[in-house]
Design a protein around this motif. Structure first.
Motif, short mmCIF file in Angstrom:
data_model
loop_
_atom_site.label_atom_id
_atom_site.label_comp_id
_atom_site.label_asym_id
_atom_site.label_seq_id
_atom_site.Cartn_x
_atom_site.Cartn_y
_atom_site.Cartn_z
N PRO A 181 -4.46 12.86 -0.26
CA PRO A 181 -5.22 11.61 -0.40
C PRO A 181 -5.28 11.12 -1.84
CG PRO A 181 -6.38 13.16 1.02
CD PRO A 181 -5.25 13.91 0.41
N LEU A 182 -5.23 9.81 -2.01
CA LEU A 182 -5.16 9.22 -3.35
C LEU A 182 -6.39 9.56 -4.18
CD1 LEU A 182 -3.64 7.29 -5.26
CD2 LEU A 182 -4.91 5.41 -4.23
N MET A 183 -7.60 9.53 -3.60
CA MET A 183 -8.80 9.78 -4.36
C MET A 183 -8.92 11.24 -4.78
SD MET A 183 -10.01 6.88 -4.79
CE MET A 183 -11.53 7.34 -5.60
N GLU A 184 -8.23 12.14 -4.11
CA GLU A 184 -8.19 13.54 -4.53
C GLU A 184 -7.03 13.79 -5.48
OE1 GLU A 184 -8.17 16.12 -1.16
OE2 GLU A 184 -9.66 14.94 -0.06
N THR A 210 1.02 4.25 -2.88
CA THR A 210 0.80 5.63 -2.48
C THR A 210 1.99 6.51 -2.85
OG1 THR A 210 -0.55 4.83 -0.63
CG2 THR A 210 0.16 7.13 -0.56
N GLY A 240 0.81 -1.21 0.00
CA GLY A 240 0.00 0.00 0.00
C GLY A 240 0.84 1.26 0.00
N GLY A 283 -5.84 -2.24 1.43
CA GLY A 283 -6.91 -1.29 1.12
C GLY A 283 -6.98 -0.15 2.12
N ILE A 284 -6.85 -0.46 3.41
CA ILE A 284 -6.93 0.59 4.42
C ILE A 284 -5.73 1.53 4.32
CG2 ILE A 284 -7.01 1.05 6.90
CD1 ILE A 284 -8.49 -1.60 7.22
N THR A 285 -4.57 0.98 3.97
CA THR A 285 -3.39 1.84 3.76
C THR A 285 -3.65 2.86 2.66
OG1 THR A 285 -1.91 0.05 4.45
CG2 THR A 285 -0.94 1.85 3.19
N LEU A 286 -4.31 2.43 1.59
CA LEU A 286 -4.58 3.33 0.47
C LEU A 286 -5.65 4.37 0.80
CD1 LEU A 286 -4.57 1.00 -2.68
CD2 LEU A 286 -2.79 2.57 -1.93
N TRP A 287 -6.74 3.92 1.44
CA TRP A 287 -7.90 4.79 1.57
C TRP A 287 -7.99 5.51 2.90
CZ3 TRP A 287 -8.34 4.77 -3.20
CH2 TRP A 287 -8.41 3.60 -3.96
N ARG A 288 -7.36 4.96 3.95
CA ARG A 288 -7.51 5.57 5.27
C ARG A 288 -6.19 6.06 5.84
NH1 ARG A 288 -11.73 7.69 6.98
NH2 ARG A 288 -11.01 7.33 9.11
#
Length: 580
Positions: free
Chosen positions: A175-178, A154, A150, A403-408
């Motif tokens: 943040p990745l999604m931004e 990132t 992760g 997944g949590i590393t990427l999103w949280r």
């Protein structure tokens, strides 16, 4: 006059001095020769060649300056080798910290980062002196593989901007999604020269790694890119244009300005630095041990890492930890001891004093290429394939952590991954615990060997019909207590004795003890008695401490002794001997 020589009981464990003596002192006590120094000198030079571009690239990826990356390797790396508990550990900025450091800079500024680094150093020293380093190594393997992958994704997403030479009027979001919509929106501003430089750099890094693995591929590629940028005046961002170059001296140590509110604000970041730094440094020390056959002192290593982080922060550096790739390079280069790591820091200091102006020509695109190459190598592809093929539980822990590393965030990923790994371990342990019921021998079992091969009936050793015997094997703990309790509760109205054999039980916890106590009370109400057999002295001590003792529970050394007593064939003294 009588003299007494003080001796230490080996069962008491290592002394304080043995636990916290730096490996540097141990190596010097063994006798340090000129040949040893020559090995450490060459190994230190080799590691410095690898660390030079990496230190700058990691610092830039962390939203810090390249000079801060060098300060971290010089000051922090020197103290990690001088005070740590590993012979071969190389300290410096690590790729695993890029996400956390960049987030801290965005949220709290550079002063907040330095304050969090110093606080993390203090907490690392506290963890070491409290001797908690042993427990940090209990992080499940799928968790480390998941958060490492992760982190790699990132970090790579943060290097796309420099790889393409994208120019933007607003700062890049964290943040990745931004970040992904931001990069797509500004994709039209990419620089062709930066893109070509990035592609060529990654190709050269890969080619040198395959065909010339002993060559310092990162330094070669960075030097060639800097020469090409200076000679052809390539229109790309460089360390000089972006950061104004690198100072030719170390800064004077200074304590950052802070308030109590600021300390509270950066506390979560400092805790994240502490947790990740402890895990990363001890993993690196374990890798060095596996390569050399040596053993590191985990708590001493954490104390050394703590001092290094405090001093790195005072000199304006960023987080310090043990670095697996540079430590492995140190071992392969033939290092003898910690002086190799100290030499690596001295060589980096000489670069600042002598050749710092040359760093101004290094393009940011090539440093981003170095990090992209590092990210690819950070992903443990074989380990991921093995974990996916091993079991659904390990795969679930891996994907959850990733997944949590990427999103949280990394801290939440480690906590959740550790919790999932612990639950998985408890489930597997409970599955390994079994309870076997022994049925009584009755008259129709009488047979000789010629009749179906059955064992002849022996009345002296037959189990009476009003007795039930259970044999438990494996750890009797809260994870298995419910299933075992359901079996033990099957007491028939005709039963007068329940024998529970614990000879194959290594330990018992309070939940299991409560299960036995409930069973004894239920048997008492039914007019039956519970007897435990095969208990060790330590197990009986634990049971007695939990009030599981006569007259509520009987004890016998063996199942046969319990059966003999039930028939009246054994004296009370022989039966009760196990209770003493």
């Amino acid at each position: 006059m009588n003299t007494h020589t003080a001796t230490r009981n080996p069962a008491a464990g290592p002394s304080f001095a043995e636990l916290f003596t730096p490996k540097l002192i141990t190596v010097l006590r063994e006798g340090y020769t000129f040949d040893n120094f020559r090995s450490d000198f060459m190994a230190g030079l080799t590691v410095a060649i690898v660390a030079l571009p990496l230190s700058m690239a990691i610092a830039i990826g962390s939203q810090a300056s390249p000079a801060q990356g060098l300060y971290t390797s010089i000051v922090g790396g020197l103290l990690v080798s001088m005070l740590g508990g590993s012979r071969f550990q190389i300290g410096g900025p690590a790729g695993a910290f890029i996400v956390l450091v960049a987030m801290t800079v965005r949220e709290h500024g550079m002063d907040g980062l330095i304050l969090a680094t110093i606080m993390a150093g203090i907490m690392l020293m506290a963890i070491g002196y409290l001797r908690l380093g042993t427990y940090i190594k209990f992080i499940p393997y799928p968790v480390t593989v998941g958060f490492t992958a992760g982190i790699a994704v990132t970090i790579f997403s943060g290097e796309i901007k420099d790889l393409l030479g994208i120019s933007a009027a607003t700062p890049e979001p964290g943040p990745l999604m931004e970040k992904l919509p931001f990069l797509w929106h500004n994709l039209g501003s990419f620089t062709p020269a930066a893109l070509v430089l990035s592609v060529v750099s990654i190709a050269l890094l890969t080619a040198l790694r395959i065909w010339r693995p002993r060559w310092p591929n990162m330094l070669i590629v960075v030097a060639l890119a800097a020469a090409a940028t200076a000679f052809f005046h390539l229109p790309v961002h460089t360390i000089g244009t972006q950061f104004g170059g690198i100072p030719r001296t170390l800064p004077m140590p200074a304590v950052p300005a802070f308030t109590w509110d600021k300390v509270l604000d950066v506390m979560p970041n400092a805790i994240s630095f502490t947790l990740l730094g402890a895990i990363e440094s001890l993993l690196s020390a374990v890798v060095a041990d596996s390569m050399t056959g040596r053993r590191h002192r985990s708590n001493c290593e954490l104390v050394g890492q703590g001092v290094a982080n405090v001093m790195s922060g005072l000199f304006g550096g960023i987080c310090v930890t043990g670095t697996i790739a540079r430590t492995a390079t140190n071992v392969r280069a033939g290092a003898h001891g910690p002086i190799a790591g100290m030499m690596h820091s001295i060589f980096l200091l000489l670069f600042i004093l002598i050749a710092a102006p040359l760093a101004s020509y290094i393009p940011l695109a090539v440093l981003a290429s170095v990090l992209a190459f590092v990210c690819w190598n950070m992903v443990e592809r074989r380990a991921i394939a093995a974990l996916l093929a091993s079991s659904w539980g390990d795969a679930a822990v891996l994907f959850a952590t990733f997944g949590i590393t990427l999103w949280r965030g990394l801290t939440e990923a480690i906590v959740v991954g550790f919790a999932l790994g612990s639950v998985l371990f408890i489930h597997r342990m409970s599955q390994a615990t079994a309870v076997e019921t022994q049925t009584p021998l009755v008259a129709e079992d009488k047979a000789d060997d010629s009749n179906g091969g059955r064992v002849p009936y022996d009345e002296a050793h037959a189990q009476p019909p009003d007795v039930v015997v259970y044999r438990i094997s494996g750890a009797f703990f809260f994870g298995a207590a419910a299933s075992i309790g359901a079996v033990l509760d099957r007491i028939g109205a005709h039963h007068r004795l329940l024998v529970v054999d614990l000879a194959a039980v290594p330990f018992i916890d309070s939940t299991a003890a409560n299960t036995i106590e409930s069973l004894a009370h239920k048997a008492e109400r039914a007019g039956a008695r519970v007897v435990l057999t095969g208990t060790t002295t330590e197990l009986r001590r634990q049971l007695f401490a939990m009030r599981i003792k006569p007259p509520l529970i009987g004890f016998a050394p063996t199942v046969q002794a319990a059966l003999d007593k039930h028939r009246g064939a054994a004296p009370d003294a022989a039966y009760s001997a196990a209770s003493t």
